[in-house]
Design a protein around this motif. Sequence first.
Motif, PDB file in Angstrom:
ATOM      1  N   PRO A  40      16.456  -7.818 -15.011  1.00 17.32           N
ATOM      2  CA  PRO A  40      15.435  -6.957 -15.614  1.00 17.32           C
ATOM      3  C   PRO A  40      15.896  -6.449 -16.985  1.00 17.32           C
ATOM      4  O   PRO A  40      17.093  -6.362 -17.257  1.00 17.32           O
ATOM      5  CB  PRO A  40      15.311  -5.798 -14.618  1.00 17.32           C
ATOM      6  CG  PRO A  40      15.788  -6.361 -13.317  1.00 17.32           C
ATOM      7  CD  PRO A  40      16.878  -7.330 -13.694  1.00 17.32           C
ATOM      8  N   THR A  41      14.933  -6.117 -17.841  1.00 20.55           N
ATOM      9  CA  THR A  41      15.278  -5.668 -19.197  1.00 20.55           C
ATOM     10  C   THR A  41      15.313  -4.150 -19.330  1.00 20.55           C
ATOM     11  O   THR A  41      15.574  -3.639 -20.411  1.00 20.55           O
ATOM     12  CB  THR A  41      14.287  -6.238 -20.231  1.00 20.55           C
ATOM     13  OG1 THR A  41      12.971  -5.755 -19.933  1.00 20.55           O
ATOM     14  CG2 THR A  41      14.304  -7.747 -20.226  1.00 20.55           C
ATOM     15  N   ARG A  42      15.034  -3.452 -18.228  1.00 20.15           N
ATOM     16  CA  ARG A  42      15.109  -1.991 -18.252  1.00 20.15           C
ATOM     17  C   ARG A  42      15.534  -1.508 -16.883  1.00 20.15           C
ATOM     18  O   ARG A  42      15.425  -2.254 -15.903  1.00 20.15           O
ATOM     19  CB  ARG A  42      13.774  -1.372 -18.675  1.00 20.15           C
ATOM     20  CG  ARG A  42      12.637  -1.692 -17.745  1.00 20.15           C
ATOM     21  CD  ARG A  42      11.292  -1.204 -18.313  1.00 20.15           C
ATOM     22  NE  ARG A  42      10.232  -1.442 -17.368  1.00 20.15           N
ATOM     23  CZ  ARG A  42       9.861  -0.612 -16.413  1.00 20.15           C
ATOM     24  NH1 ARG A  42      10.464   0.550 -16.266  1.00 20.15           N
ATOM     25  NH2 ARG A  42       8.882  -0.907 -15.597  1.00 20.15           N
ATOM     26  N   PRO A  43      16.013  -0.275 -16.779  1.00 19.59           N
ATOM     27  CA  PRO A  43      16.452   0.245 -15.481  1.00 19.59           C
ATOM     28  C   PRO A  43      15.287   0.407 -14.508  1.00 19.59           C
ATOM     29  O   PRO A  43      14.172   0.728 -14.909  1.00 19.59           O
ATOM     30  CB  PRO A  43      17.048   1.610 -15.817  1.00 19.59           C
ATOM     31  CG  PRO A  43      17.222   1.640 -17.279  1.00 19.59           C
ATOM     32  CD  PRO A  43      16.261   0.659 -17.866  1.00 19.59           C
ATOM     33  N   GLY A  48      17.463   0.974  -6.326  1.00 17.91           N
ATOM     34  CA  GLY A  48      18.715   1.380  -5.702  1.00 17.91           C
ATOM     35  C   GLY A  48      19.907   0.594  -6.220  1.00 17.91           C
ATOM     36  O   GLY A  48      19.823  -0.123  -7.208  1.00 17.91           O
ATOM     37  N   GLU A  49      21.019   0.719  -5.526  1.00 21.02           N
ATOM     38  CA  GLU A  49      22.281   0.122  -5.951  1.00 21.02           C
ATOM     39  C   GLU A  49      22.706  -1.068  -5.093  1.00 21.02           C
ATOM     40  O   GLU A  49      23.727  -1.680  -5.340  1.00 21.02           O
ATOM     41  CB  GLU A  49      23.390   1.177  -5.905  1.00 21.02           C
ATOM     42  CG  GLU A  49      23.183   2.334  -6.858  1.00 21.02           C
ATOM     43  CD  GLU A  49      23.396   1.931  -8.302  1.00 21.02           C
ATOM     44  OE1 GLU A  49      24.248   1.080  -8.571  1.00 21.02           O
ATOM     45  OE2 GLU A  49      22.695   2.471  -9.163  1.00 21.02           O
ATOM     46  N   SER A  50      21.937  -1.413  -4.094  1.00 21.95           N
ATOM     47  CA  SER A  50      22.312  -2.477  -3.170  1.00 21.95           C
ATOM     48  C   SER A  50      22.333  -3.837  -3.873  1.00 21.95           C
ATOM     49  O   SER A  50      21.354  -4.239  -4.508  1.00 21.95           O
ATOM     50  CB  SER A  50      21.326  -2.519  -2.010  1.00 21.95           C
ATOM     51  OG  SER A  50      21.439  -3.735  -1.305  1.00 21.95           O
ATOM     52  N   ALA A  62      12.494  -9.015 -13.371  1.00 20.01           N
ATOM     53  CA  ALA A  62      12.822  -9.482 -14.723  1.00 20.01           C
ATOM     54  C   ALA A  62      11.631 -10.189 -15.356  1.00 20.01           C
ATOM     55  O   ALA A  62      11.343  -9.995 -16.540  1.00 20.01           O
ATOM     56  CB  ALA A  62      14.025 -10.418 -14.681  1.00 20.01           C
ATOM     57  N   VAL A  63      10.924 -10.990 -14.569  1.00 16.84           N
ATOM     58  CA  VAL A  63       9.735 -11.682 -15.098  1.00 16.84           C
ATOM     59  C   VAL A  63       8.709 -10.663 -15.567  1.00 16.84           C
ATOM     60  O   VAL A  63       8.177 -10.761 -16.682  1.00 16.84           O
ATOM     61  CB  VAL A  63       9.132 -12.631 -14.039  1.00 16.84           C
ATOM     62  CG1 VAL A  63       7.788 -13.171 -14.499  1.00 16.84           C
ATOM     63  CG2 VAL A  63      10.093 -13.766 -13.737  1.00 16.84           C
ATOM     64  N   PHE A  64       8.428  -9.667 -14.738  1.00 18.46           N
ATOM     65  CA  PHE A  64       7.462  -8.634 -15.117  1.00 18.46           C
ATOM     66  C   PHE A  64       7.934  -7.867 -16.355  1.00 18.46           C
ATOM     67  O   PHE A  64       7.142  -7.585 -17.258  1.00 18.46           O
ATOM     68  CB  PHE A  64       7.202  -7.666 -13.959  1.00 18.46           C
ATOM     69  CG  PHE A  64       6.450  -8.298 -12.821  1.00 18.46           C
ATOM     70  CD1 PHE A  64       5.216  -8.887 -13.016  1.00 18.46           C
ATOM     71  CD2 PHE A  64       6.992  -8.311 -11.549  1.00 18.46           C
ATOM     72  CE1 PHE A  64       4.520  -9.484 -11.970  1.00 18.46           C
ATOM     73  CE2 PHE A  64       6.309  -8.897 -10.491  1.00 18.46           C
ATOM     74  CZ  PHE A  64       5.070  -9.485 -10.694  1.00 18.46           C
ATOM     75  N   ASP A  65       9.214  -7.522 -16.398  1.00 17.03           N
ATOM     76  CA  ASP A  65       9.762  -6.816 -17.562  1.00 17.03           C
ATOM     77  C   ASP A  65       9.595  -7.647 -18.829  1.00 17.03           C
ATOM     78  O   ASP A  65       9.226  -7.132 -19.889  1.00 17.03           O
ATOM     79  CB  ASP A  65      11.242  -6.495 -17.373  1.00 17.03           C
ATOM     80  CG  ASP A  65      11.493  -5.293 -16.481  1.00 17.03           C
ATOM     81  OD1 ASP A  65      10.519  -4.653 -16.016  1.00 17.03           O
ATOM     82  OD2 ASP A  65      12.680  -4.994 -16.239  1.00 17.03           O
TER      83      ASP A  65
END
Length: 81
Positions: A40-43, A48-50, A62-65
Amino acid sequence: MVTHATKEEQREFSQLRKHADSDRLRGMATVFEAAEAVAPTRPHPAAGESAAVNLMVGPPTAVFDKIRDAMRDWRKRSGEG
């Protein structure tokens, strides 16, 4: 304030350049570029962290971002945003 990326660029990457041969650095760069392509290009804090969740959710997110980023950039270039 020093960000995570700044620390990597200034401290860790400089140490890698000193201690790793060029073949190893090229291999690491290839792996990094592949990971960056599906990240992804943003947080997305809700994810979560898993590691398992990130592997499952990361590529579609990532695709949506990237679509969102492309639309934002297109709007800026076309004077609509």
